[in-house]
Design an enzyme around this catalytic site. Structure first.
Site, PDB file in Angstrom:
ATOM      1  N   ASP A 195       0.809  -1.223   0.000  1.00 44.29           N
ATOM      2  CA  ASP A 195       0.000   0.000   0.000  1.00 44.29           C
ATOM      3  C   ASP A 195       0.844   1.275   0.000  1.00 44.29           C
ATOM      4  O   ASP A 195       0.496   2.264  -0.651  1.00 44.29           O
ATOM      5  CB  ASP A 195      -1.008   0.004   1.153  1.00 44.29           C
ATOM      6  CG  ASP A 195      -0.405  -0.324   2.510  1.00 44.29           C
ATOM      7  OD1 ASP A 195       0.831  -0.332   2.661  1.00 44.29           O
ATOM      8  OD2 ASP A 195      -1.198  -0.593   3.444  1.00 44.29           O
ATOM      9  N   THR A 196       1.976   1.250   0.697  1.00 45.55           N
ATOM     10  CA  THR A 196       2.814   2.449   0.714  1.00 45.55           C
ATOM     11  C   THR A 196       3.421   2.715  -0.659  1.00 45.55           C
ATOM     12  O   THR A 196       3.564   3.874  -1.068  1.00 45.55           O
ATOM     13  CB  THR A 196       3.926   2.329   1.763  1.00 45.55           C
ATOM     14  OG1 THR A 196       3.348   2.015   3.031  1.00 45.55           O
ATOM     15  CG2 THR A 196       4.705   3.635   1.889  1.00 45.55           C
TER      16      THR A 196
END
Length: 482
Positions: A247-248
């Protein structure tokens, strides 16, 4: 595809964005060179405890995917593709017959406590860092794999291979298996120089490295949505894309930067501050500072430092609520502004603040022990937390500048913390550089734009960022004169 086709066609993409407590299905629409997005479905997620062990209920998540796709199909919107992003490090086990063996263990499971030290007896700590460039954290995949192999009843003993969380979910949708680079890069098993697994690490631990699949890069087509899923949901047969599964990585891809001379802050409960680098940065100094190298898109490396974020405030609020004082975010910001001159600060990353029973009391105790002024009001506590974070940002930016081959001229803030006006202004004042805030929903936007890149609608990372910058509103905070 011609430029005219790029800008005048309308394309819809479905992004599944999963966090540790909830997940969302987001529809992103690219039309006339502009991106819009809308939440179509939201669902809960959480750690499931069974006999003292902690798991992710991947089958419940799959059921929510089905429900989300039914809703999207019923809306009549024609979806071009699907992408999935999740947290890093965790994985599921796949048997010889392709079946999922049990539930994936959750990184919050304490079963890795003390495991790094056992691994270091075979793979010395600094050697492991120099091989992978990954910060040492006890829930890294390498430590989880080792811990599971020590459990006689673990499914990993019967596993032919493992799939990281976004890849496991895409496997459930398509029946096809991949291992996407950005998520795998959180494992502590990737050589950041050749962007592939260093299989010798598991071999030296006496673990079969064949459980690791070949790496694919973000934007790779995993496969087509299974016919039976199409029949159940009403969705058309469409591709599932391995986006930046971590997700990052998807969030950093959404930064609306005009050039590379920036640092970023992914701000939420926890904060990630870093720079984007064309090459990994792995040396003795980065080891001593425990800075990590994680995979980005288009060959980039996310060179970053983990920082405790709004966890300090969230946990303090729990104390205040127990004592009958409940504030919304607007009230908290106003309280902090009214007490903005409160002088005391803490180190947000001090281990004593990792999981105290009473955060408010713990911060006050730390300040008293250091001889500083102790907050008398909740507003002074808010000010203390905010100034402590911005003071930490000064240290980390200075740290990053020592490694960057460019001058850091601005800070891009994404995630929920980007909407905090007071912290943003305090950060600009502290760093003496502009702070550009937005997008708040960076993860899903990055997910969507990587799908658009795979569809041939954008050229590269910088084309993605240009479209994002033209599509969202950002707020820039400039340093105020001292």
């Amino acid at each position: 595809m011609s430029q005219n086709q790029n800008t005048n066609s309308v394309h819809h993409f479905l992004a599944f964005d999963l966090g540790a407590t909830s997940g969302r299905a987001i529809i992103g629409t690219l039309s006339d060179g502009k991106l819009t997005s809308e939440e179509a479905y939201r669902f809960p997620n959480g750690v499931k405890e069974i006999d003292g062990k902690y798991y992710w209920d991947v089958f419940a998540l799959f059921d929510h995917f089905i429900a989300a796709m039914k809703k999207v199909a019923a809306s009549g919107i024609k979806i071009d593709s699907i992408g999935i992003d999740t947290w890093g490090v965790d994985f599921g086990c796949i048997g010889e017959d392709g079946s999922i063996l049990g539930l994936p263990r959750a990184y919050r499971d304490p079963y890795t406590e003390g495991v790094p030290e056992k691994v270091f007896a075979v793979l010395p700590k600094e050697e492991l860092y120099q091989a992978t460039g990954t910060q040492i954290m006890n829930f890294n995949t390498i430590f989880q794999i080792y811990a599971q192999f020590q459990e006689p009843d673990s499914p990993i003993h019967q596993a032919k291979e493992i799939l990281f969380m976004p890849d496991l979910l895409s496997y459930m949708l398509t029946g096809e298996k991949v291992c996407e680079y950005t998520d795998a890069s959180t494992s502590g098993l990737i050589n950041p120089r050749n962007r592939d697994f260093d299989r010798s690490l598991l071999d030296r631990l006496g673990i079969k490295s064949s459980i690791l699949r070949e790496i694919v890069q973000p934007g790779t087509k995993v496969g087509m949505l299974k016919p039976e899923i199409c029949a159940e949901t009403g969705m058309e047969s469409i591709p599932v894309i391995a986006v930046a599964g971590h997700d990052t990585a998807s969030a950093i891809a959404s930064i609306p930067a005009a050039d590379e001379k920036f640092a970023y802050l992914s701000s939420g409960t926890w904060s990630l501050m870093g720079i984007e680098s064309r090459t990994p940065i792995v040396n003795k100094e980065s080891y001593e500072l425990n800075i990590t190298n994680e995979g980005g898109i288009d060959g980039t490396t996310r060179f970053l430092k983990n920082i405790t974020g709004m966890w300090l405030l969230e946990q303090s609020r729990k104390t205040w609520e127990k004592e009958g004082r409940t504030y919304n975010y607007a009230q908290i910001e106003a309280m902090g502004l009214a007490a903005v001159d409160f002088p005391s600060t803490i180190d947000p990353d001090d281990p004593r603040f990792a999981a105290p029973k009473d955060m408010d009391a713990e911060i006050k105790a730390a300040l008293a022990e250091s001889g500083q002024q102790v907050p008398k009001t909740d507003g002074e506590m808010v000010s203390c937390i905010y100034h402590s974070l911005t003071k930490k940002y000064i240290d980390v930016i200075a740290m990053l500048q020592r490694f960057a081959d460019f001058k850091i001229e601005k800070l891009h803030v994404i995630g929920g913390g980007s909407s905090n006006k007071l912290v943003s202004q305090l950060t600009a004042n502290a760093l003496q550089i502009p702070v550009i805030c937005g997008p708040v929903e960076g993860t899903s936007i990055g997910n969507i734009m990587i799908q658009a890149k795979t569809a041939g609608l954008v050229k590269d990372l910088w084309d993605m960022r240009r479209i994002i910058a033209n599509s969202i509103e950002t707020k820039t905070y400039y340093p105020e004169s001292k």
